[in-house]
Design a protein around this motif. Structure first.
Motif, short mmCIF file in Angstrom:
data_model
loop_
_atom_site.label_atom_id
_atom_site.label_comp_id
_atom_site.label_asym_id
_atom_site.label_seq_id
_atom_site.Cartn_x
_atom_site.Cartn_y
_atom_site.Cartn_z
N PRO A 257 -48.16 0.87 -27.17
CA PRO A 257 -48.99 2.13 -27.88
C PRO A 257 -49.29 1.35 -29.05
CG PRO A 257 -47.12 3.01 -27.59
CD PRO A 257 -46.97 1.75 -26.93
N GLN A 258 -50.34 1.67 -29.80
CA GLN A 258 -50.81 1.56 -31.35
C GLN A 258 -50.40 2.59 -32.08
OE1 GLN A 258 -54.61 -0.28 -32.10
NE2 GLN A 258 -54.58 -1.23 -30.18
N ILE A 259 -49.48 2.53 -32.96
CA ILE A 259 -48.83 3.79 -33.58
C ILE A 259 -48.84 3.67 -35.29
CG2 ILE A 259 -46.56 4.83 -34.08
CD1 ILE A 259 -47.54 4.95 -31.19
N SER A 260 -49.38 4.69 -35.63
CA SER A 260 -49.25 4.89 -37.45
C SER A 260 -48.11 5.96 -37.70
CB SER A 260 -50.49 5.41 -37.57
OG SER A 260 -51.60 4.61 -37.48
N GLU B 221 -41.69 -6.65 -32.68
CA GLU B 221 -42.93 -7.58 -32.38
C GLU B 221 -42.59 -8.13 -31.09
OE1 GLU B 221 -43.92 -9.78 -35.49
OE2 GLU B 221 -44.82 -8.15 -36.81
N THR C 202 -40.09 -0.94 -35.61
CA THR C 202 -41.30 -1.48 -35.01
C THR C 202 -41.19 -2.84 -34.83
OG1 THR C 202 -42.48 -1.68 -36.91
CG2 THR C 202 -42.76 0.36 -35.88
N VAL D 185 -50.16 8.61 -32.07
CA VAL D 185 -50.55 7.91 -31.21
C VAL D 185 -51.96 7.36 -31.31
CG1 VAL D 185 -50.50 7.12 -28.57
CG2 VAL D 185 -48.45 8.35 -29.69
N ASP D 186 -52.22 6.06 -31.89
CA ASP D 186 -53.73 5.67 -31.87
C ASP D 186 -54.43 5.05 -30.82
OD1 ASP D 186 -53.56 6.42 -34.58
OD2 ASP D 186 -52.74 4.43 -35.02
N ALA D 187 -53.67 4.35 -29.82
CA ALA D 187 -54.31 3.87 -28.61
C ALA D 187 -53.08 3.68 -27.69
CB ALA D 187 -54.86 2.82 -28.85
N ASP E 60 -42.28 -4.98 -26.40
CA ASP E 60 -42.82 -4.60 -24.73
C ASP E 60 -41.68 -4.11 -24.10
OD1 ASP E 60 -44.72 -4.85 -22.88
OD2 ASP E 60 -43.24 -6.16 -22.13
N PRO F 26 -51.62 1.43 -24.24
CA PRO F 26 -51.82 0.08 -23.71
C PRO F 26 -52.25 0.26 -22.15
CG PRO F 26 -49.73 0.38 -23.66
CD PRO F 26 -50.24 1.73 -24.34
#
Length: 564
Positions: A2-5, A28, A26, A231-233, A33, A235
């Motif tokens: 998920p894309q997170i801020s 990489e 966070t 949660v911006d987006a 994953d 997967p």
């Protein structure tokens, strides 16, 4: 992933020292994953000289050690293992001096991985979720109500040697906002004000700052710490996404010796099952390896998913007791490569007429169990231990083959897929796996299969007879192996009978326990009953006897009535 801020804020407030601590990791690439994003808030026990140290040690330790756990472990298992280790250290450290006595901390942590979230919580810091405009408290406060004092913690990291942690998990949705905070904020603001701030501040950093500043300005008498994640987006589902990628690759045709595929030359067909094909191949440098693929007629998404899962597991079992996955340049077809080792399986040695001695079998059993223990430490259950899947190379090293039906507790994260064949071979499957309502395979059922394997190596028989697929077997007492091999020592027979006992409670619980029994041998032999009680062998026998007695009594009463 998920894309997170995320954003955070921690204010000391009127206290002389900030005893809260928060942090997030966070990573990489593959680590992101496999493990996801981890965030945590801790609130050191108020007023204690070492409260800050306890909070900081716990959060920093969790953020570092969580990512060191095996990828095959479930998230909750990784969190639980690390948190309880941190708790043991704090308890031991607190007992050393009077100055450190009683140091403890709350802990609220969240992992965002794939399309799910996972929570771990101890104490009275809180975890909230804002979804669809509705604020929900996901954690439970662990406090004792006190008429004179502020709520007293009933649970905390470092408070007691026996720590109980709350765990929960659920589905993520795009736009979800998670807020972790100490009681200095939620105790001052209340749920309504927290919800208003989270809804009005789109930026997580602005939301965290406003939560802390508003609580401090409103008269909070404690440290004020907030950590906010949005949660911006989401997967794509990882396994399905991987299957979709694999489905774009064609299955190789049935290959013959001398044919080439992606720079690999086929030497021979090693094995053909209902679903898969194994070839020995070599690359341009002459290095031999094993190519595993699907039979051309099994070109379907579920078969591809199972092969992808098998490769994923095999890559994570980097132990000498198993063949290793060999990296290969981009594949034009669906397959994966494993290391090749000269030698033969134990099944091939049986078929060739080899007569296994008791000492040889005890040594093989020890090596099998050492390899299986390594697998179980990764929370992987093999589910198909048998002589066909045990290989001894030319140098005498044993390896466990075929993770095709293996299961890891980390695979069930909302990415379900169907299995391409039954998990196991009937004659090696424990009785509880054959029940009308079978239990899931476990480490203990793997150990049962080891027992059957060793029994077969010595006797060429099965302890309960051969079981055919789709047969519903009945289990009495296992046949003592000395019936077929009178030369077997009594201690080894006892070990085998314990390993294949019908009742799981009578068997070995761990590979280490089984291994210890083999290593002790005749020096400290096991005492195992050779025959179980009749009622245990036939649980319905009592009912049958009662029915027969009742029938006889009724007939007798009827006869007495007729002769009067």
């Amino acid at each position: 992933m998920p894309q997170i801020s995320l954003g955070h804020s921690s204010l000391t407030g009127p206290r002389p020292r900030n005893e809260d601590f928060c942090g997030a990791a966070t990573p990489e690439g593959p680590e992101l994953d496999a493990k996801g994003i981890l965030a945590a808030v801790a609130d050191g026990v108020g007023g204690h000289a070492n409260g800050r140290e306890a909070a900081e040690y716990t959060v920093r330790g969790l953020l570092s050690d969580y990512y060191a756990t095996p990828d095959t472990w479930a998230v909750n298992k990784s969190l639980d293992t690390v948190i309880k280790a941190l708790n043991r250290w704090l308890v031991a450290h607190a007992a050393r001096t009077r100055e450190t006595a009683g140091m403890a901390t709350t802990l609220s942590a969240i992992v965002l991985r794939g399309r799910r979230y996972y929570l771990a919580h101890v104490g009275d810091s809180r975890i909230y979720r804002l979804r669809g405009g509705r604020l929900e408290q996901l954690s439970t406060d662990h406090v004792w109500e006190h008429p004179e004092l502020k709520n007293v913690l009933s649970r905390a990291v470092g408070l007691d040697a026996h720590l109980s942690v709350d765990y929960a998990d659920g589905e993520l949705e795009a736009g979800n906002v998670f807020a972790l905070m100490s009681d200095g904020i939620w105790g001052q603001l209340g749920d309504r004000k927290i919800a208003d701030i989270l809804q009005s501040e789109a930026d997580p950093q602005a939301a965290a700052t406003r939560l802390a500043v508003t609580a401090e300005g409103g008269g909070s008498q404690d440290n004020c710490t907030a950590l906010v994640l949005r949660v911006d987006a989401l997967p794509a589902e990882r396994l399905r996404d991987n299957v979709a990628r694999l489905r774009q690759l064609p299955l190789p045709p049935r290959l013959k010796p001398g044919q080439q595929l992606d720079g690999l030359t086929v030497d021979a067909l090693l094995h053909e099952s209902v679903v898969t094909l194994l070839y020995r191949v070599h690359d341009a440098r002459g290095q031999a390896c094993v190519l595993k693929t699907l039979r051309p007629e099994h070109d379907d998404p579920q078969a591809a998913a199972a092969l992808a899962h098998e490769e994923w597991l095999a890559r994570r079992v980097s132990d000498a007791w198993f063949p290793q996955v060999i990296p290969h340049p981009p594949r034009s077809h669906l397959y994966y490569l494993m290391s090749w080792h000269d030698g033969a399986t134990l099944k091939a040695r049986l078929d060739n007429g080899h007569r296994f001695g008791s000492g040889e079998v005890a040594e093989l059993g020890a090596r099998i169990l050492k390899g299986l223990a390594a697998l179980h430490r990764l929370s992987i259950v093999h589910r198909d231990i048998k002589p066909d899947n045990l290989h001894v190379d030319a140098e005498g090293r044993l390896r466990i083959l075929d993770l095709g039906v293996a299961a890891a507790d980390s695979q069930h994260d909302g990415q379900a897929f169907e299995e391409i064949n039954n998990p196991g071979t009937p004659s090696y499957m424990a009785p509880e796996l054959h029940a009308a309502r079978p239990v899931p395979a476990s480490e203990q059922t793997d150990l049962y299969a080891v027992g059957v394997t060793l029994y077969q190596l010595l006797t060429r028989k099965y302890p309960y007879g051969e079981i055919e697929p789709f047969q519903t077997p009945k289990f009495g007492d296992p046949v003592p192996p000395t019936r077929y091999r009178p030369d077997l020592p009594a201690w080894l027979e006892s070990v085998l009978l314990k390993a294949v006992a019908r009742d799981p409670k009578a068997r070995f619980e761990t590979a280490e326990e089984f291994l210890l029994a083999l290593e002790r041998g005749a020096h400290r032999p096991l005492v195992v009953p050779r025959k179980s009680p009749l009622l245990e062998r036939d649980p319905q026998l009592g009912l049958k006897i009662l029915t027969a007695v009742s029938l006889v009594a009724n007939l007798l009463m009827l006869w007495l009535l007729l002769i009067r």
